[in-house]
Design a protein around this motif. Structure first.
Motif, mmCIF file in Angstrom:
data_model
loop_
_atom_site.group_PDB
_atom_site.id
_atom_site.type_symbol
_atom_site.label_atom_id
_atom_site.label_comp_id
_atom_site.label_asym_id
_atom_site.label_seq_id
_atom_site.Cartn_x
_atom_site.Cartn_y
_atom_site.Cartn_z
ATOM 1 N N ARG B 135 -39.953 12.050 5.820
ATOM 2 C CA ARG B 135 -39.231 11.256 4.827
ATOM 3 C C ARG B 135 -38.430 12.201 3.980
ATOM 4 N NH1 ARG B 135 -40.220 6.300 4.288
ATOM 5 N NH2 ARG B 135 -39.698 5.798 2.160
ATOM 6 N N PHE B 136 -37.147 11.876 3.794
ATOM 7 C CA PHE B 136 -36.357 12.683 2.896
ATOM 8 C C PHE B 136 -36.775 12.342 1.474
ATOM 9 C CE2 PHE B 136 -32.917 13.154 -0.082
ATOM 10 C CZ PHE B 136 -32.653 14.496 0.075
ATOM 11 N N GLN B 137 -37.108 13.375 0.689
ATOM 12 C CA GLN B 137 -37.591 13.163 -0.673
ATOM 13 C C GLN B 137 -36.484 13.582 -1.633
ATOM 14 O OE1 GLN B 137 -40.727 11.998 -0.455
ATOM 15 N NE2 GLN B 137 -40.549 11.355 -2.561
ATOM 16 N N PRO B 138 -35.869 12.648 -2.356
ATOM 17 C CA PRO B 138 -34.795 13.054 -3.264
ATOM 18 C C PRO B 138 -35.350 13.902 -4.400
ATOM 19 C CG PRO B 138 -35.332 10.743 -3.569
ATOM 20 C CD PRO B 138 -36.139 11.225 -2.421
ATOM 21 N N PRO B 139 -34.513 14.776 -4.993
ATOM 22 C CA PRO B 139 -35.000 15.608 -6.094
ATOM 23 C C PRO B 139 -35.478 14.733 -7.248
ATOM 24 C CG PRO B 139 -32.658 16.042 -5.619
ATOM 25 C CD PRO B 139 -33.099 14.980 -4.683
ATOM 26 N N ARG B 144 -32.911 7.907 -6.546
ATOM 27 C CA ARG B 144 -32.651 7.383 -5.207
ATOM 28 C C ARG B 144 -33.985 7.158 -4.520
ATOM 29 N NH1 ARG B 144 -30.041 11.932 -2.747
ATOM 30 N NH2 ARG B 144 -29.759 13.003 -4.733
ATOM 31 N N ASN B 145 -33.967 6.361 -3.445
ATOM 32 C CA ASN B 145 -35.217 6.108 -2.721
ATOM 33 C C ASN B 145 -35.403 7.128 -1.610
ATOM 34 O OD1 ASN B 145 -35.734 3.880 -4.277
ATOM 35 N ND2 ASN B 145 -34.590 2.534 -2.912
ATOM 36 N N ALA B 146 -36.656 7.398 -1.300
ATOM 37 C CA ALA B 146 -36.945 8.250 -0.151
ATOM 38 C C ALA B 146 -36.650 7.462 1.120
ATOM 39 C CB ALA B 146 -38.406 8.672 -0.181
ATOM 40 N N PHE B 147 -36.274 8.130 2.219
ATOM 41 C CA PHE B 147 -36.045 7.416 3.474
ATOM 42 C C PHE B 147 -36.444 8.300 4.651
ATOM 43 C CE2 PHE B 147 -32.295 9.867 4.514
ATOM 44 C CZ PHE B 147 -31.721 10.177 3.296
ATOM 45 N N ASP B 148 -36.727 7.630 5.822
ATOM 46 C CA ASP B 148 -37.072 8.366 7.031
ATOM 47 C C ASP B 148 -35.791 8.810 7.728
ATOM 48 O OD1 ASP B 148 -39.814 8.051 6.813
ATOM 49 O OD2 ASP B 148 -39.683 6.016 7.582
ATOM 50 N N VAL B 149 -35.684 10.100 8.029
ATOM 51 C CA VAL B 149 -34.508 10.589 8.733
ATOM 52 C C VAL B 149 -34.595 10.129 10.191
ATOM 53 C CG1 VAL B 149 -33.298 12.636 9.491
ATOM 54 C CG2 VAL B 149 -34.253 12.547 7.207
ATOM 55 N N SER B 150 -33.485 9.574 10.745
ATOM 56 C CA SER B 150 -33.544 9.021 12.101
ATOM 57 C C SER B 150 -32.209 9.188 12.809
ATOM 58 C CB SER B 150 -33.920 7.543 12.057
ATOM 59 O OG SER B 150 -32.786 6.793 11.701
#
Lengths: 161, 649
Positions: B135-139, B144-150
């Protein structure tokens, strides 16, 4: 309970009696045969009871078959993980149920797989709500298995055929 | 991952599918007239890769096509079919996935059954590509929301439609859509290899640690504030106790220790009691009776609760018996038993190790169970009667208790003096209660030092994690990757003789601007400040070719294809019907651009596939070799396009 009855029926014998399994398998095979107008492959029958009998799995099944087996498995990784063990535990029961269904001619066989010589009684005529619930789930699973190739279904559910 | 074929299926289900085959690892050219569907190929590929908002045109594709399918091949030779039905309403999320080895081909129309959805399709393709699960974790504080890189993010680097390739303000596919700029900035470092799951995890831990530190700080501050308040409170309580006569000897300005001592004295002091004897006896009698009645009431309540529990258990037991009986009764649904020998398997006719239960056995079991159930149910009325008796007795006690309460109140109201005394006693009890509470709260010095210790630990941990996160320095690592890409970009830009490239020291991609920047001795120049569509397209070409060459060299999990729609659009006067018939186009530049595309495809030695849709159709043999479709009318004037003319009938 203070009242112990004079004789006790073993619970498992009643709950896992082959007539019950035979009725569920017949419902499932009938739904599958109706969906694709062809027999259900023999190995697929072994997936029906492990999906239908455990209460948690049964409750998580979708109401309509528009949700596919793959989509369901993707959304329920917990059930997917527990499936292999449950399937193994229910194999003997499935076999006994199939034999009973054959003796009652509720299920027939053909070289391509299982057929259904006559429609089983619908779930609305089941003797109790729990039985009706299982029968409805069996019909849904039957439709799934009809459109899913057995090898793929087994792979998705993490079981070796 | 590269593309092998694109198939479209007619909605009537009978017509043979339209299949467009691609050559992996090479330049592929789709050339043709306007309005033959060249641009739609890109949108269809984008849709098959799991895009949620399809960008497909209405006519005539959407009128005729029922399914789209894409056959792709992965680096290990395994293949996958990604098919999706025509987007209509909720079915937009449906998809079909097939996997297989080198024998897998475009599916027959009968095999198209939705067996998956977009989320499952994306996760399968992402896993095959080797995009790690993270999951991309924003600073912290970025909102912003975290999301799964795909694959959805990787695919953004593989497309350039005809508006995008000539856009001077944006470099990447869909960059101008809301929120996409940030998504690209967040994921590009990962795809370049500058940031990965470990960095994201470290940043996640840092966010958690900072949160823990804030919580510890808040607890510590609260405790300090509380202690200050207690000191002031303590003195006020001492004065109150003195007024009520609990303390006799109080100094004018006691210190904290003295206050605590005095409070403890006040707590130990007992108030004076003086009450008329006769009233006191009567009251005592009523109070005793009240206590007895309360005890009785509680006993009845407990007995009733036990009966209720008992009844519930009974119901649960009969419920269980009902369930078993229901399951046994399914025998009746099966119809008659046709073969009675239960010791032999009806299928293989081998004897069974243990005979199956026969219909007779099951019927017998049903009979036994029904009898048992009937027996259990006869007990219900007896239990009900017992419960009614208990309830009646309990109501009697409750009534007597109510009478007792009325009498007590009467008695208390009858005597003014009595009431005053009662009030003073109440007041004293209240003050003593507050003193007791204040005393348990003071002396929490050890609590405060514990909280201070916790805070120090949390601060230490945050600092340690901050150092680790700083060491990652994703920004610097990304710059290094972009600098490597800039080497190719600079050389190719000079070769195409793009505007301002001649005296440039470096042509690079800026992560901040998400655009091309030319660095000259005179200063930096973003693409927005360079003129001419020819240059914009040229810089887009060199940027994407260099980026993909870098991704292939470093084996990054981005699909190994690049789709470009009409890179030579700027060289023709109008929207041409057939570019090959135009004399005054800038043919030298067109040839130079296509030569570069062909050479970059060869430079990557089969790991990069470039697919171009264009009006141009050059006579050179290498160009003709790369043409996979030429959508121009044949000698008889029959139309030739993505949608076969026969489908439009």
């Amino acid at each position: 309970m203070t009242t112990t009855p004079h004789h006790r029926v073993p619970e498992a014998e009643a709950l896992f009696n082959p007539a019950f399994g035979a009725y569920l398998l017949a419902s499932s095979v009938h739904a599958a045969v109706k969906k694709v107008e062809g027999p259900l492959p023999w190995p697929s029958a072994f997936l029906v009871l492990p999906l239908v009998l455990p209460e948690d799995t049964r409750r998580s099944l979708p109401g309509k078959s528009t949700v596919t087996l793959m989509a369901w498995a993707h959304a329920n990784p917990r059930h997917q993980a527990a499936f292999a063990e449950r399937a193994a535990a229910l194999t003997d029961y499935t076999r006994a149920s199939l034999r009973t269904a054959l003796r009652h001619q509720a299920i027939g066989t053909s070289p391509q797989g299982l057929t259904c010589p006559r429609a089983p009684k619908p779930s609305s005529q089941a003797p109790g709500e729990e039985v009706a619930e299982c029968a409805r789930a069996a019909v849904l699973v039957g439709r799934w298995l009809a459109t899913t190739d057995p090898a793929r279904a087994f792979t998705v559910l993490g079981v070796r055929p | 991952m590269q593309l092998l074929a694109l198939a479209m299926y007619h909605r009537d289900g009978g017509t043979a599918p339209r299949v467009l085959r691609f050559r992996p690892g090479a330049l592929n050219i789709i050339t043709g007239e306007s309005e033959t569907g060249k641009s739609e190929v890109l949108d269809i590929v984008d849709y098959c890769l799991g895009r949620r908002t399809p960008n497909l045109p209405d006519e005539p594709i959407d009128q005729t096509v029922g399914w789209y399918a894409l056959l792709v091949v992965f680096g290990d030779g395994s293949r996958m079919v990604l098919a999706r039905p025509r987007p209509a309403g909720a079915s937009t999320l449906h998809a079909m996935v097939q996997t297989g080895d080198s024998r897998l081909d475009v599916p027959a129309i009968g095999e198209l059954v939705p067996n998956s959805n977009v989320a499952a399709l994306r996760s399968e393709v992402s896993a095959r590509l080797g995009i790690e699960d993270f999951r991309f974790q924003p600073p912290a504080g970025a909102g912003r929301n975290a999301f799964d890189v795909s694959i959805a993010h990787a695919a953004l680097l593989c497309f350039q439609n005809q508006n995008e390739i000539a856009d001077k303000k944006a470099l990447f596919h869909r960059q101008t859509e809301t929120g996409m700029t940030q998504t690209l900035k967040d994921t590009l470092p990962y795809f370049l290899g500058a940031a990965g799951p470990e960095q994201a995890l470290r940043r996640h831990h840092l966010t958690e640690a900072a949160r823990a530190q804030r919580a510890a700080q808040r607890k510590y501050d609260d405790a300090l504030r509380h202690q200050a308040a207690t000191d002031a409170n303590g003195l006020a309580l001492v004065r109150l106790a003195q007024n009520e006569g609990l303390l006799t000897d109080v100094p004018a300005a006691p210190n904290t220790t003295q206050v605590v001592d005095l409070l403890q004295q006040a707590l130990a002091a007992s108030p004076r009691t003086a009450a008329p004897l006769n009233l006191s006896d009567r009251r005592q009698g009523l109070n005793d009776e009240r206590r007895t009645l309360r005890d009785q009431l509680q006993e009845y309540d407990e007995a009733l609760a036990a009966v209720d529990r008992w009844q519930q258990q009974g119901r649960a037991f009969t419920g269980e018996l009902h369930l078993q009986l229901d399951r046994l009764k399914t025998l009746a649904l099966l119809g008659p038993e046709h073969q009675h020998d239960t010791s032999i398997c009806p299928m293989c006719t081998q004897p069974l190790p243990q005979p199956d239960p026969s219909a007779q056995d099951i019927a017998e079991l049903t009979g036994q169970l029904a009898e048992e159930l009937a027996h259990a149910q006869t007990l219900q009325p007896v239990r009900e009667e017992h419960r009614r008796t208990l309830r009646a007795e309990r109501d009697g006690v409750a009534e007597r208790l109510r009478l007792n309460g009325v009498q007590l109140r009467e008695l208390m109201a009858s005597d003014e003096r009595m009431r005053n005394l009662q009030e003073q006693n109440l007041r004293i009890a209240h003050i003593q209660g507050r003193i007791a509470e204040a005393l348990t709260r003071t002396g929490s010095d050890s609590d405060i030092s514990r909280l201070r210790h916790n805070l120090a630990l949390a601060e230490e941990q945050t600092a340690a994690l901050q150092v680790l996160a700083d060491e990652d320095d994703v920004a610097a690592e990304t710059e290094r990757c972009l600098a490597a890409i800039a080497t190719d970009m600079t050389a190719w830009a000079k070769r195409l003789d793009l505007g301002q490239a001649a005296d440039a020291t470096e042509v690079s991609i800026s992560l901040n601007l998400l655009n091309v920047v030319v660095r000259r001795p005179a200063g930096r120049l973003p693409l927005t400040r360079i003129g001419s569509a020819k240059n914009w397209i040229g810089y887009h070409l060199v940027a994407h070719l260099a980026l993909h060459t870098y991704l292939r060299r470093n084996d990054r999990p981005v699909p190994g294809f690049l789709m470009l729609d009409q890179p030579t659009q700027a060289f023709f006067p109008e929207r041409p019907r057939d570019a090959s018939k135009i004399q005054d186009a800038d043919w030298a530049t067109v040839t130079a651009y296509f030569t570069l595309l062909n050479e970059v495809a060869q430079l990557n030695e089969g790991s990069l596939q470039i697919i171009v849709s264009d009006h141009a159709n050059l006579p050179d043999s290498w160009f003709q070799d790369a043409v996979i479709a030429n959508w121009r009318p044949d000698e008889d004037g029959n139309r030739n396009a993505l949608i076969p003319p026969g489908w439009l009938g």
